[in-house]
Design a protein around this motif. Structure first.
Motif, PDB file in Angstrom:
ATOM      1  N   ASP A  52      -7.153  14.592   4.550  1.00 27.79           N
ATOM      2  CA  ASP A  52      -6.662  13.489   4.389  1.00 27.79           C
ATOM      3  C   ASP A  52      -5.630  13.719   3.065  1.00 27.79           C
ATOM      4  N   THR A 109      -3.345  11.297   1.670  1.00 34.26           N
ATOM      5  CA  THR A 109      -3.798   9.565   1.205  1.00 34.26           C
ATOM      6  C   THR A 109      -3.736   9.865  -0.616  1.00 34.26           C
ATOM      7  N   ASP A 117       0.470   6.569   1.007  1.00 39.85           N
ATOM      8  CA  ASP A 117      -0.716   4.630   1.279  1.00 39.85           C
ATOM      9  C   ASP A 117      -1.712   5.006   1.967  1.00 39.85           C
ATOM     10  N   LYS A 118      -1.577   5.886   3.072  1.00 38.65           N
ATOM     11  CA  LYS A 118      -2.508   6.009   4.830  1.00 38.65           C
ATOM     12  C   LYS A 118      -2.021   7.540   5.431  1.00 38.65           C
ATOM     13  N   HIS A 119      -2.744   7.495   6.414  1.00 37.85           N
ATOM     14  CA  HIS A 119      -2.033   8.061   7.353  1.00 37.85           C
ATOM     15  C   HIS A 119      -2.417   8.291   8.679  1.00 37.85           C
ATOM     16  N   SER A 120      -2.303   8.619   9.701  1.00 42.96           N
ATOM     17  CA  SER A 120      -3.089   9.538  10.783  1.00 42.96           C
ATOM     18  C   SER A 120      -2.578  10.712  11.144  1.00 42.96           C
ATOM     19  N   VAL A 160       1.959   6.477   6.045  1.00 43.54           N
ATOM     20  CA  VAL A 160       2.005   5.146   5.407  1.00 43.54           C
ATOM     21  C   VAL A 160       2.835   5.408   3.728  1.00 43.54           C
ATOM     22  N   ASP A 204       4.080   3.811   0.260  1.00 40.93           N
ATOM     23  CA  ASP A 204       4.690   3.110  -0.120  1.00 40.93           C
ATOM     24  C   ASP A 204       5.332   3.604  -0.928  1.00 40.93           C
ATOM     25  N   ASP A 242       6.857  -0.641   2.285  1.00 43.61           N
ATOM     26  CA  ASP A 242       5.841   0.233   2.325  1.00 43.61           C
ATOM     27  C   ASP A 242       7.389   1.236   3.851  1.00 43.61           C
ATOM     28  N   LYS A 276       2.131  -3.876   7.344  1.00 44.51           N
ATOM     29  CA  LYS A 276       1.978  -2.180   7.767  1.00 44.51           C
ATOM     30  C   LYS A 276       0.414  -3.224   8.387  1.00 44.51           C
ATOM     31  N   HIS A 277       0.093  -4.711   8.478  1.00 42.27           N
ATOM     32  CA  HIS A 277      -0.403  -5.355   8.756  1.00 42.27           C
ATOM     33  C   HIS A 277      -0.111  -5.776  10.409  1.00 42.27           C
ATOM     34  N   THR A 326       1.629  -1.000  12.578  1.00 45.81           N
ATOM     35  CA  THR A 326       0.650   0.275  12.662  1.00 45.81           C
ATOM     36  C   THR A 326       0.498   0.623  14.204  1.00 45.81           C
TER      37      THR A 326
END
Length: 117
Positions: free
Chosen positions: A19, A21, A36-39, A48, A50, A59, A94-95, A98
């Motif tokens: 993780d 984040t 902020d987020k990862h995959s 992602v 910030d 972002d 991001k909405h 992504t």
């Protein structure tokens, strides 16, 4: 960078399932923001980031192939890009973007221009 921009480089030190984040993101010329987020989805891995410190509320999406190293003790991710290259990346929502394959193609084209041979 490896041929697959959407996968972590074997030399990056990324461990599947880790993780990232909250990790700080370090460009080649200094700190740029936080994850902020990862995959780590195969063929579509990304971060992602910030960069609100630089541009309020912005972002960016960074393909995993831009990651050159990870320091888990210091909680830092190092990328093969400058701060300006990251700040000037295509606009990211991001909405909306992504999981958008068309946006991923646009990002791959942008970051592909900076790939090291």
């Amino acid at each position: 960078m490896n041929d697959n921009l959407w996968g972590y480089q074997p030399s990056s030190g990324y461990t599947e399932g880790a993780d990232l984040t909250g990790y700080s993101v370090e460009a080649t010329d200094g700190s740029i923001g936080k994850v902020d987020k990862h995959s780590d989805e195969v063929g579509s891995a990304f971060l992602v980031v910030d960069i609100g410190v630089w541009i309020f509320g912005k972002d960016v999406l960074l393909p995993a192939g831009t990651v050159r190293g990870i320091d888990t003790e210091a909680r830092k991710v190092f990328v093969d890009l400058t701060k300006d290259q990251i700040k000037d990346s295509p606009e990211f929502d991001k909405h909306k973007h992504t999981g958008d394959p068309v946006y991923h193609e646009q990002i791959a084209g942008y970051y592909g221009n900076f790939r090291l041979m």
